[in-house]
Design an enzyme around this catalytic site. Structure first.
Site, short mmCIF file in Angstrom:
data_model
loop_
_atom_site.label_atom_id
_atom_site.label_comp_id
_atom_site.label_asym_id
_atom_site.label_seq_id
_atom_site.Cartn_x
_atom_site.Cartn_y
_atom_site.Cartn_z
N LEU A 33 0.77 -1.33 -0.22
CA LEU A 33 -0.03 -0.02 0.06
C LEU A 33 0.89 1.25 0.12
O LEU A 33 2.11 1.30 0.44
CB LEU A 33 -0.83 -0.03 1.37
N ALA A 35 0.28 5.99 -0.43
CA ALA A 35 -0.54 6.91 -0.07
C ALA A 35 -1.96 7.06 -0.90
O ALA A 35 -2.84 7.61 -0.20
CB ALA A 35 0.19 8.44 -0.30
N GLY A 36 -1.65 6.63 -2.12
CA GLY A 36 -3.09 6.34 -2.84
C GLY A 36 -4.19 5.64 -2.13
O GLY A 36 -5.48 5.97 -2.15
N HIS A 37 -3.66 4.54 -1.75
CA HIS A 37 -4.65 3.55 -1.15
C HIS A 37 -5.16 4.31 0.42
O HIS A 37 -6.16 3.97 0.67
CB HIS A 37 -3.69 2.30 -0.84
N VAL A 178 -3.79 9.93 -7.00
CA VAL A 178 -2.78 10.52 -6.17
C VAL A 178 -1.66 10.62 -6.70
O VAL A 178 -1.14 9.44 -7.35
CB VAL A 178 -2.78 9.98 -4.52
#
Length: 283
Positions: A33, A35-37, A178
């Protein structure tokens, strides 16, 4: 945050939350994972009271020459990130839990139209694997809503059609991509890039933006625009897989006069395949 590995435990935990009147949000992932997740999980927490995340590297959506065996498994780091993002329940099933009778005999779901072409052409069987595992996960969790990133634009279109066609009682939300400071879309596969490749990678988004600006300025010769954009990618050191202008719902080829368009790209840096897209609204 509670972590469970079986469908039985998952359903029991969700049932408890629902009995307390909580609205269930769901974010399916393959782990590793970033930062988008985390942004998806945080947004799920804004839309729902109880957030479920799954981590499952789904063999059904990988081709024989793809990176199933080398795809990063980083469960401990993922758990820390999910705890910080506000996940309440993490589901980490084994392949045997997801496909107890094996994958060869597994019922599979084909979503016609939107799953064909683009990544569907480059990765035969990929979206059948995605549609099948997402259908299973939605049936297991039975959330009120599920969130997906718009970076995987064709996947999102496939899931929207799947849910609509099968009358699944879940709201699907697509959340904005992101990006790193230089514009590169965050992806678990960015970690495969070496330093030189990472420096070249932002050319994908830069090229999409330049193409979008030309369309917004009134350019209508889409084949010529795409040829120029492919050349720009090649000059930046990328090997284009596809670069297309499409209508965003049906994913049919875009034509001059369409007011809503999406530009979709896939390109290789070495052996790493990156995808990105840009929506173009002509109001």
């Amino acid at each position: 945050m509670n972590t469970v590995k079986t469908v039985r435990e998952l359903r029991a935990a969700v049932a408890r939350a629902r009995s307390e009147g909580k609205r269930i949000g769901f974010v399916p992932t393959m782990g590793n994972l970033h930062a988008g997740h985390a942004a998806l999980v945080k947004k799920a927490g804004e839309r729902a009271d109880f957030v479920v995340v799954s981590i499952f590297v789904n063999p059904l959506q990988f081709g024989p020459s793809e990176d199933l065996d080398t795809y990063p498994r980083t469960l401990a780091a993922d758990q820390e990130r999910l705890l910080e993002a506000g996940c309440h329940l993490l589901f980490t099933p084994t392949v045997e839990e997801m496909y107890p009778d094996g994958m060869d005999g597994q019922t599979r779901i084909h979503v016609p139209g939107v799953s064909e072409g683009l990544c569907g052409a480059s990765r035969p069987g990929h979206f059948e694997g995605v549609a099948t595992v997402v259908s299973k996960l939605l049936n297991m969790v039975q959330p009120d809503l599920a969130l997906f990133g718009e970076k995987d634009f064709q996947q999102l279109a496939v899931i929207r059609k799947l849910v609509r066609d099968l009358n699944l009682p879940v709201q699907i939300f697509g959340e904005p991509t992101v990006r790193a400071a230089d514009g590169l879309a965050l992806s678990s596969r960015n970690g495969y890039l070496d330093e030189q490749q990472r420096a070249a990678a932002p050319a994908i988004y830069r090229t999409l933006r330049q193409l979008g600006e030309r369309i917004r300025a009134g350019a209508e010769d889409f084949p010529a625009l795409l040829a120029d954009a492919r050349q720009a990618l090649e000059q930046a050191g990328l090997r284009p897989d596809y670069l297309e202008i499409r209508e965003p719902i049906s994913l049919r080829p875009g034509v001059p006069g369409d007011r809503q368009l999406v530009i979709l790209a896939a390109a290789y840096l070495g052996s790493t395949r990156l995808i990105d897209n840009l929506s173009v609204h002509l109001d």
